[in-house]
Design an enzyme around this catalytic site. Sequence first.
Site, PDB file in Angstrom:
ATOM      1  N   THR A 139     -28.911  -3.658 -15.114  1.00  0.00           N
ATOM      2  CA  THR A 139     -28.231  -3.743 -16.406  1.00  0.00           C
ATOM      3  C   THR A 139     -26.764  -4.163 -16.252  1.00  0.00           C
ATOM      4  O   THR A 139     -26.159  -3.926 -15.195  1.00  0.00           O
ATOM      5  CB  THR A 139     -28.293  -2.353 -17.083  1.00  0.00           C
ATOM      6  OG1 THR A 139     -27.384  -2.322 -18.173  1.00  0.00           O
ATOM      7  CG2 THR A 139     -27.892  -1.231 -16.130  1.00  0.00           C
ATOM      8  N   ASP A 140     -26.212  -4.720 -17.318  1.00  0.00           N
ATOM      9  CA  ASP A 140     -24.771  -5.051 -17.303  1.00  0.00           C
ATOM     10  C   ASP A 140     -23.910  -3.794 -17.430  1.00  0.00           C
ATOM     11  O   ASP A 140     -22.691  -3.855 -17.234  1.00  0.00           O
ATOM     12  CB  ASP A 140     -24.430  -6.059 -18.410  1.00  0.00           C
ATOM     13  CG  ASP A 140     -24.697  -5.556 -19.825  1.00  0.00           C
ATOM     14  OD1 ASP A 140     -25.279  -4.458 -19.972  1.00  0.00           O
ATOM     15  OD2 ASP A 140     -24.346  -6.258 -20.787  1.00  0.00           O
ATOM     16  N   GLU A 141     -24.549  -2.656 -17.747  1.00  0.00           N
ATOM     17  CA  GLU A 141     -23.755  -1.431 -17.940  1.00  0.00           C
ATOM     18  C   GLU A 141     -23.108  -0.961 -16.639  1.00  0.00           C
ATOM     19  O   GLU A 141     -22.163  -0.170 -16.669  1.00  0.00           O
ATOM     20  CB  GLU A 141     -24.616  -0.323 -18.557  1.00  0.00           C
ATOM     21  CG  GLU A 141     -25.199  -0.755 -19.896  1.00  0.00           C
ATOM     22  CD  GLU A 141     -25.739   0.375 -20.739  1.00  0.00           C
ATOM     23  OE1 GLU A 141     -25.293   1.512 -20.572  1.00  0.00           O
ATOM     24  OE2 GLU A 141     -26.618   0.089 -21.570  1.00  0.00           O
ATOM     25  N   LYS A 182     -28.065   3.511 -12.245  1.00  0.00           N
ATOM     26  CA  LYS A 182     -28.478   2.112 -12.032  1.00  0.00           C
ATOM     27  C   LYS A 182     -27.562   1.447 -10.998  1.00  0.00           C
ATOM     28  O   LYS A 182     -28.026   0.670 -10.152  1.00  0.00           O
ATOM     29  CB  LYS A 182     -28.451   1.321 -13.347  1.00  0.00           C
ATOM     30  CG  LYS A 182     -29.502   1.710 -14.358  1.00  0.00           C
ATOM     31  CD  LYS A 182     -30.938   1.494 -13.897  1.00  0.00           C
ATOM     32  CE  LYS A 182     -31.310   0.032 -13.769  1.00  0.00           C
ATOM     33  NZ  LYS A 182     -32.765  -0.146 -13.491  1.00  0.00           N
ATOM     34  N   TYR A 219     -26.503   7.280 -16.884  1.00  0.00           N
ATOM     35  CA  TYR A 219     -27.483   6.189 -16.777  1.00  0.00           C
ATOM     36  C   TYR A 219     -26.929   5.033 -15.949  1.00  0.00           C
ATOM     37  O   TYR A 219     -27.542   4.600 -14.968  1.00  0.00           O
ATOM     38  CB  TYR A 219     -27.868   5.684 -18.182  1.00  0.00           C
ATOM     39  CG  TYR A 219     -28.562   4.328 -18.165  1.00  0.00           C
ATOM     40  CD1 TYR A 219     -29.817   4.166 -17.582  1.00  0.00           C
ATOM     41  CD2 TYR A 219     -27.946   3.201 -18.721  1.00  0.00           C
ATOM     42  CE1 TYR A 219     -30.447   2.928 -17.554  1.00  0.00           C
ATOM     43  CE2 TYR A 219     -28.562   1.956 -18.699  1.00  0.00           C
ATOM     44  CZ  TYR A 219     -29.816   1.827 -18.108  1.00  0.00           C
ATOM     45  OH  TYR A 219     -30.436   0.597 -18.068  1.00  0.00           O
TER      46      TYR A 219
HETATM   47  N1  LIG Z   1     -33.538  -2.122 -22.520  1.00  0.00           N
HETATM   48  C1  LIG Z   1     -32.489  -2.853 -22.194  1.00  0.00           C
HETATM   49  O1  LIG Z   1     -31.759  -3.334 -23.055  1.00  0.00           O
HETATM   50  C2  LIG Z   1     -32.196  -3.148 -20.736  1.00  0.00           C
HETATM   51  C3  LIG Z   1     -31.199  -4.080 -20.436  1.00  0.00           C
HETATM   52  C4  LIG Z   1     -30.952  -4.395 -19.095  1.00  0.00           C
HETATM   53  C5  LIG Z   1     -31.688  -3.784 -18.095  1.00  0.00           C
HETATM   54  N2  LIG Z   1     -32.640  -2.869 -18.416  1.00  0.00           N
HETATM   55  C6  LIG Z   1     -33.413  -2.282 -17.319  1.00  0.00           C
HETATM   56  O2  LIG Z   1     -34.738  -2.777 -17.440  1.00  0.00           O
HETATM   57  C7  LIG Z   1     -35.664  -1.808 -16.993  1.00  0.00           C
HETATM   58  C8  LIG Z   1     -36.684  -1.545 -18.081  1.00  0.00           C
HETATM   59  O3  LIG Z   1     -36.001  -1.070 -19.245  1.00  0.00           O
HETATM   60  P1  LIG Z   1     -36.805  -0.696 -20.572  1.00  0.00           P
HETATM   61  O4  LIG Z   1     -35.866  -0.786 -21.694  1.00  0.00           O
HETATM   62  O5  LIG Z   1     -38.083  -1.457 -20.600  1.00  0.00           O
HETATM   63  O6  LIG Z   1     -37.128   0.840 -20.278  1.00  0.00           O
HETATM   64  P2  LIG Z   1     -38.234   1.787 -20.938  1.00  0.00           P
HETATM   65  O7  LIG Z   1     -37.619   3.144 -20.947  1.00  0.00           O
HETATM   66  O8  LIG Z   1     -38.775   1.211 -22.188  1.00  0.00           O
HETATM   67  O9  LIG Z   1     -39.431   1.752 -19.868  1.00  0.00           O
HETATM   68  C9  LIG Z   1     -39.354   2.370 -18.624  1.00  0.00           C
HETATM   69  C10 LIG Z   1     -40.762   2.495 -18.070  1.00  0.00           C
HETATM   70  O10 LIG Z   1     -40.674   3.085 -16.773  1.00  0.00           O
HETATM   71  C11 LIG Z   1     -41.663   4.103 -16.670  1.00  0.00           C
HETATM   72  N3  LIG Z   1     -41.178   5.096 -15.694  1.00  0.00           N
HETATM   73  C12 LIG Z   1     -40.140   5.964 -15.845  1.00  0.00           C
HETATM   74  N4  LIG Z   1     -40.013   6.719 -14.728  1.00  0.00           N
HETATM   75  C13 LIG Z   1     -40.975   6.297 -13.858  1.00  0.00           C
HETATM   76  C14 LIG Z   1     -41.325   6.661 -12.530  1.00  0.00           C
HETATM   77  N5  LIG Z   1     -40.673   7.646 -11.893  1.00  0.00           N
HETATM   78  N6  LIG Z   1     -42.350   6.018 -11.931  1.00  0.00           N
HETATM   79  C15 LIG Z   1     -43.030   5.043 -12.590  1.00  0.00           C
HETATM   80  N7  LIG Z   1     -42.750   4.669 -13.849  1.00  0.00           N
HETATM   81  C16 LIG Z   1     -41.717   5.270 -14.475  1.00  0.00           C
HETATM   82  C17 LIG Z   1     -41.793   4.667 -18.070  1.00  0.00           C
HETATM   83  O11 LIG Z   1     -43.046   5.337 -18.248  1.00  0.00           O
HETATM   84  C18 LIG Z   1     -41.666   3.404 -18.910  1.00  0.00           C
HETATM   85  O12 LIG Z   1     -42.918   2.795 -19.088  1.00  0.00           O
HETATM   86  C19 LIG Z   1     -34.846  -0.568 -16.622  1.00  0.00           C
HETATM   87  O13 LIG Z   1     -34.674  -0.572 -15.232  1.00  0.00           O
HETATM   88  C20 LIG Z   1     -33.530  -0.770 -17.336  1.00  0.00           C
HETATM   89  O14 LIG Z   1     -32.476  -0.170 -16.617  1.00  0.00           O
HETATM   90  C21 LIG Z   1     -32.909  -2.543 -19.713  1.00  0.00           C
END
Ligand SMILES: NC(=O)c1ccc[n+]([C@@H]2O[C@H](COP(=O)([O-])OP(=O)(O)OC[C@H]3O[C@@H](n4cnc5c(N)ncnc54)[C@H](O)[C@@H]3O)[C@@H](O)[C@H]2O)c1
Length: 351
Positions: free
Chosen positions: A134-136, A163, A159
């Site tokens: 993430t950009d955070e 990350k 969070y």
């Molecule tokens: N949502 C955003 O805007 C955003 C932006 C940039 C980066 N990200 C990154 O992208 C990735 C996905 O984000 P998202 O928004 O889809 O998250 P989300 O919370 O919707 O999904 C996370 C998934 O990971 C699974 N999970 C959690 N802990 C687990 C574990 N210990 N073992 C296996 N599975 C596990 C959950 O069941 C869920 O299905 C993350 O790494 C997040 O940091 C998200």
Amino acid sequence: MQTLLVTGGAGFIGGNFVHHILQQTDMRVVNLDRLTYAGNLDTLAALAADPRHIFVQGDIADAALVERLLREYTVDAVVNFAAESHVDRSIDGPAEFIQTNVVGTFTLLDRARAYWSTLAPAARAAFRFLHVSTDEVYGSLGPTGLFTETTPYAPNSPYSASKAASDHLVRAWFHTYGLPVLTTNCSNNYGPYQFPEKLIPLMILKAQAGEPLPIYGDGGNIRDWLFVLDHCRAIARVLEAGTPGEVYNVGGNSERTNLQVVDTLCTLLDERLPNSPHRPHQQLKTFVTDRPGHDRRYAIDATKLKRELGWEPLETFESGMQRTVDWYLENPAWCQRVMDGSYRGERLGAC
Ligand SMILES: NC(=O)c1ccc[n+]([C@@H]2O[C@H](COP(=O)([O-])OP(=O)(O)OC[C@H]3O[C@@H](n4cnc5c(N)ncnc54)[C@H](O)[C@@H]3O)[C@@H](O)[C@H]2O)c1
């Protein structure tokens, strides 16, 4: 046929990525997801009959399971989406974030390295470990400037700190062990299948129900919004052509304040729901106490990804928001089922 081990593929971005990659390629996907509150098999229901999708419920911190999956399916690449992802939850309960985001990523790296070191030279050279971040991790910007791949890390929430820690581990596994890793740092995503605790789906569902739309602080916090399928296309491109050890920033060049995002949603809902008793939806906006440590502005410079790998987002903020609002209006059953768990749309992370 190439095989990907996708972690967190029942979540928002991971679920979109699994659909995307199965539609666009002949790859096979082993989808490892613990199915926390954020993971939802409904997101993957359309893949039930697809033999190229193998779903495994399990934890990325389970070393024996990760090792078994890598070997059993002769995995060619790992794409790590699995994470605890909600800033407000990290304020209330940071331990889960350390466990999954830090210990879990370490376990994946450790087992991937053990597996990778046993591969024949050609398979070793082709193997990839792509870490989705993430950009955070870069902290907060003032009114000007953009995050680049060389911006120093300055995470401000539990969070983003977890990350950032995981990104450092990924980097170290390249420099120390030579594991062919790639890291992507992306701005805020929105689109179908996003759990309704995040700003955009939360506001759509609350507005439909005629509930107050809670806006943190003065609503002036700025995020750079990217439609989720543009993020998925970026990840696929980095996986295909990125240089091991490199970091790629991903962003939509669509900076909006939270207030602008909510105003856009209200306008779209007014148009799409002409008979709603809650029109104009703007009247539902309610300002609430700000999130502690709320970063003021994020904005991404994605020049490297565009220049080196030829990626461009296909959606504008306006077209992506229209697709998103339409998807939520057309999929009330998905929303209902994900909301049936413990989360009820309440405020989290206020301290
Ligand atoms: N949502 C955003 O805007 C955003 C932006 C940039 C980066 N990200 C990154 O992208 C990735 C996905 O984000 P998202 O928004 O889809 O998250 P989300 O919370 O919707 O999904 C996370 C998934 O990971 C699974 N999970 C959690 N802990 C687990 C574990 N210990 N073992 C296996 N599975 C596990 C959950 O069941 C869920 O299905 C993350 O790494 C997040 O940091 C998200």
